[in-house]
Design a protein around this motif. Structure first.
Motif, PDB file in Angstrom:
ATOM      1  N   PRO A 174      34.495  46.899  44.929  1.00 52.46           N
ATOM      2  CA  PRO A 174      34.390  46.633  43.977  1.00 52.46           C
ATOM      3  C   PRO A 174      35.601  46.742  42.548  1.00 52.46           C
ATOM      4  N   PHE A 175      35.461  48.130  43.051  1.00 50.08           N
ATOM      5  CA  PHE A 175      35.729  48.928  42.310  1.00 50.08           C
ATOM      6  C   PHE A 175      37.333  49.083  42.415  1.00 50.08           C
ATOM      7  N   GLU A 228      36.852  37.147  27.906  1.00 48.95           N
ATOM      8  CA  GLU A 228      36.393  37.331  26.459  1.00 48.95           C
ATOM      9  C   GLU A 228      35.381  38.123  26.155  1.00 48.95           C
ATOM     10  N   PRO A 229      34.445  39.167  27.109  1.00 49.11           N
ATOM     11  CA  PRO A 229      34.351  40.276  26.699  1.00 49.11           C
ATOM     12  C   PRO A 229      34.944  41.511  26.381  1.00 49.11           C
ATOM     13  N   VAL A 230      36.563  41.401  26.549  1.00 44.70           N
ATOM     14  CA  VAL A 230      37.280  42.146  26.055  1.00 44.70           C
ATOM     15  C   VAL A 230      38.160  41.990  24.106  1.00 44.70           C
ATOM     16  N   ARG A 231      38.218  41.172  24.468  1.00 42.04           N
ATOM     17  CA  ARG A 231      38.510  40.428  23.113  1.00 42.04           C
ATOM     18  C   ARG A 231      37.531  39.978  22.230  1.00 42.04           C
ATOM     19  N   SER A 232      36.826  40.069  22.566  1.00 45.82           N
ATOM     20  CA  SER A 232      34.878  40.004  21.671  1.00 45.82           C
ATOM     21  C   SER A 232      34.801  41.357  21.013  1.00 45.82           C
ATOM     22  N   GLY A 233      35.363  42.595  21.491  1.00 47.12           N
ATOM     23  CA  GLY A 233      35.391  43.963  21.423  1.00 47.12           C
ATOM     24  C   GLY A 233      33.823  44.361  22.465  1.00 47.12           C
ATOM     25  N   GLU A 234      33.230  43.769  22.894  1.00 45.51           N
ATOM     26  CA  GLU A 234      31.843  43.809  23.339  1.00 45.51           C
ATOM     27  C   GLU A 234      32.808  44.606  25.020  1.00 45.51           C
ATOM     28  N   LEU A 235      33.653  44.704  25.347  1.00 50.96           N
ATOM     29  CA  LEU A 235      33.973  45.561  26.680  1.00 50.96           C
ATOM     30  C   LEU A 235      35.243  46.231  26.770  1.00 50.96           C
ATOM     31  N   ASP A 236      35.551  47.510  27.131  1.00 46.17           N
ATOM     32  CA  ASP A 236      36.912  47.928  27.092  1.00 46.17           C
ATOM     33  C   ASP A 236      37.727  47.357  28.396  1.00 46.17           C
ATOM     34  N   MET A 237      36.335  47.089  29.318  1.00 43.06           N
ATOM     35  CA  MET A 237      37.316  46.561  31.074  1.00 43.06           C
ATOM     36  C   MET A 237      36.484  45.276  31.111  1.00 43.06           C
ATOM     37  N   ALA A 238      36.897  44.468  31.780  1.00 38.76           N
ATOM     38  CA  ALA A 238      36.074  43.378  32.960  1.00 38.76           C
ATOM     39  C   ALA A 238      36.548  43.118  33.796  1.00 38.76           C
ATOM     40  N   ILE A 239      35.810  43.677  35.317  1.00 39.19           N
ATOM     41  CA  ILE A 239      36.696  43.308  36.641  1.00 39.19           C
ATOM     42  C   ILE A 239      36.432  42.651  36.841  1.00 39.19           C
ATOM     43  N   GLY A 240      36.969  41.514  37.518  1.00 39.33           N
ATOM     44  CA  GLY A 240      37.049  40.516  38.411  1.00 39.33           C
ATOM     45  C   GLY A 240      36.633  40.737  39.369  1.00 39.33           C
ATOM     46  N   VAL A 241      35.335  40.356  40.275  1.00 41.07           N
ATOM     47  CA  VAL A 241      34.929  40.187  41.165  1.00 41.07           C
ATOM     48  C   VAL A 241      35.268  38.862  42.087  1.00 41.07           C
ATOM     49  N   PHE A 242      35.802  38.463  43.574  1.00 38.95           N
ATOM     50  CA  PHE A 242      35.684  36.890  43.797  1.00 38.95           C
ATOM     51  C   PHE A 242      33.999  36.635  44.265  1.00 38.95           C
ATOM     52  N   LYS A 243      33.299  35.325  44.263  1.00 37.74           N
ATOM     53  CA  LYS A 243      32.485  34.938  45.148  1.00 37.74           C
ATOM     54  C   LYS A 243      32.456  33.644  45.686  1.00 37.74           C
ATOM     55  N   SER A 244      32.403  33.276  47.121  1.00 39.54           N
ATOM     56  CA  SER A 244      32.267  32.308  47.562  1.00 39.54           C
ATOM     57  C   SER A 244      34.073  32.174  48.106  1.00 39.54           C
ATOM     58  N   GLY A 245      34.830  32.666  48.072  1.00 42.75           N
ATOM     59  CA  GLY A 245      36.415  32.644  47.789  1.00 42.75           C
ATOM     60  C   GLY A 245      36.739  32.680  49.519  1.00 42.75           C
ATOM     61  N   GLY A 246      35.630  32.963  50.233  1.00 45.02           N
ATOM     62  CA  GLY A 246      36.322  33.201  51.817  1.00 45.02           C
ATOM     63  C   GLY A 246      35.489  34.514  52.464  1.00 45.02           C
ATOM     64  N   LEU A 247      35.128  34.389  52.964  1.00 45.07           N
ATOM     65  CA  LEU A 247      33.858  35.205  54.014  1.00 45.07           C
ATOM     66  C   LEU A 247      34.456  36.640  53.896  1.00 45.07           C
ATOM     67  N   MET A 248      35.298  37.310  54.657  1.00 45.20           N
ATOM     68  CA  MET A 248      36.295  37.739  54.400  1.00 45.20           C
ATOM     69  C   MET A 248      37.149  38.133  53.672  1.00 45.20           C
ATOM     70  N   THR A 249      37.374  37.750  52.515  1.00 43.56           N
ATOM     71  CA  THR A 249      37.472  38.009  51.116  1.00 43.56           C
ATOM     72  C   THR A 249      36.596  38.905  50.808  1.00 43.56           C
ATOM     73  N   ASP A 250      35.521  38.069  50.094  1.00 42.65           N
ATOM     74  CA  ASP A 250      34.324  38.361  49.703  1.00 42.65           C
ATOM     75  C   ASP A 250      33.901  39.467  50.242  1.00 42.65           C
ATOM     76  N   PHE A 251      33.939  39.738  51.187  1.00 45.94           N
ATOM     77  CA  PHE A 251      33.354  41.027  52.145  1.00 45.94           C
ATOM     78  C   PHE A 251      33.751  41.761  51.153  1.00 45.94           C
ATOM     79  N   GLY A 252      35.429  42.296  51.021  1.00 45.87           N
ATOM     80  CA  GLY A 252      35.946  43.264  51.544  1.00 45.87           C
ATOM     81  C   GLY A 252      36.189  43.745  49.702  1.00 45.87           C
ATOM     82  N   ASN A 253      36.030  42.431  48.664  1.00 41.17           N
ATOM     83  CA  ASN A 253      36.494  42.900  47.479  1.00 41.17           C
ATOM     84  C   ASN A 253      35.040  42.986  46.677  1.00 41.17           C
ATOM     85  N   ARG A 254      33.425  42.447  47.674  1.00 45.66           N
ATOM     86  CA  ARG A 254      32.433  43.159  47.155  1.00 45.66           C
ATOM     87  C   ARG A 254      32.182  44.351  47.345  1.00 45.66           C
ATOM     88  N   ALA A 255      32.583  44.266  48.810  1.00 42.74           N
ATOM     89  CA  ALA A 255      31.850  45.562  48.853  1.00 42.74           C
ATOM     90  C   ALA A 255      32.861  46.558  47.730  1.00 42.74           C
TER      91      ALA A 255
END
Ligand SMILES: Nc1nc2c(ncn2[C@@H]2O[C@H](COP(=O)(O)OP(=O)(O)OP(=O)(O)O)[C@@H](O)[C@H]2O)c(=O)[nH]1
Ligand SMILES: [Mg+2]
Length: 210
Positions: free
Chosen positions: A126-127, A97-124
């Motif tokens: 996110p880039f 939505e933020p990209v289609r509305s022209g607000e952002l050039d890129m939205a990057i998804g970050v896991f949240k509450s998707g499992g301890l190790m997965t969250d840890f890796g992804n949040r450490a």
């Protein structure tokens, strides 16, 4: 529909169908690029409703992504990994939505509450997330997209260099199947270390991160 979901997938027969199904539920066309999987990834993706482009030899995630990108004709695209869990259509819209509305050039998804190790890796790191919505034209403008096996650092660098408008978007309940689980502990760990070594080499090569 103005958006294509683009999924590079390599030996993901156990997980790809569930990811394709979520995109289908959201009403989005899916393009999967399978470069030399030795399992039934392509068949599983096709059965789930995706269009699949197959390459005879493995090119790495970057090569597969770039190949698929050349076939995308919609103005927007959503990159997803093939091994996501807990994914819902609302996650896809939250990035798009933020990209289609022209607000952002890129939205990057970050896991949240998707499992301890997965969250840890992804949040450490996110880039390094593989979940990204953007305009197709922007992704096509990224130089050196295929320089390495993994495309995320080149994309993230280009965001910084071009001062693109980007933001992290949380994906509550979404996660992924870790390599150690997909490939067996030792093999998965070996693959992880190789991936980190390559990413480290990239950042030591003087590249910055967004
Ligand atoms: N087509 C293609 N896809 C690939 C290749 N390597 C990785 N991928 C896909 O890229 C996505 C991310 O790869 P993963 O191996 O899960 O890497 P990751 O999620 O960064 O790493 P972990 O945190 O260790 O699980 C998945 O959809 C993979 O199937 C490849 O050589 N070719
Ligand atoms: Mg993964």
């Amino acid at each position: 529909m103005d958006t294509t979901v683009l999924i590079p997938a390599y030996n993901e027969e156990a997980h790809i169908a569930a990811v394709v199904a979520v995109a289908q539920e959201a009403g989005l066309p899916v393009l999967v690029v399978d470069d030399g999987s030795t399992d039934q990834t392509a068949q599983a993706a096709e059965r789930a409703g995706a269009r699949v482009l197959r390459l005879p030899e493995n090119r790495g995630k970057s090569g597969a992504l770039a190949f698929g990108l050349a076939h995308v004709q919609t103005p927007y695209l959503l990159m997803l990994d093939a091994d996501l869990t807990g994914l819902k259509p609302k996650h896809l819209w939250a990035m798009l939505e933020p990209v289609r509305s022209g607000e952002l050039d890129m939205a990057i998804g970050v896991f949240k509450s998707g499992g301890l190790m997965t969250d840890f890796g992804n949040r450490a790191t996110p880039f390094l997330s593989g979940q990204r919505a953007c305009t197709t034209a922007w992704l096509k403008s990224v130089p050196n997209l295929t320089e390495r096996r993994w495309p995320e650092p080149a994309i993230t660098d280009h965001l910084a260099r071009t001062q693109a408008r980007w933001a992290y978007v949380e994906l509550p309940g979404a996660g992924q199947v870790m390599k150690e689980q997909k490939r067996g502990f030792w093999r998965g760990l070996g693959m992880r270390l190789r991936m980190y070594a390559e990413l480290l080499k990239y950042s030591l090569g003087g590249k910055t991160r967004a």
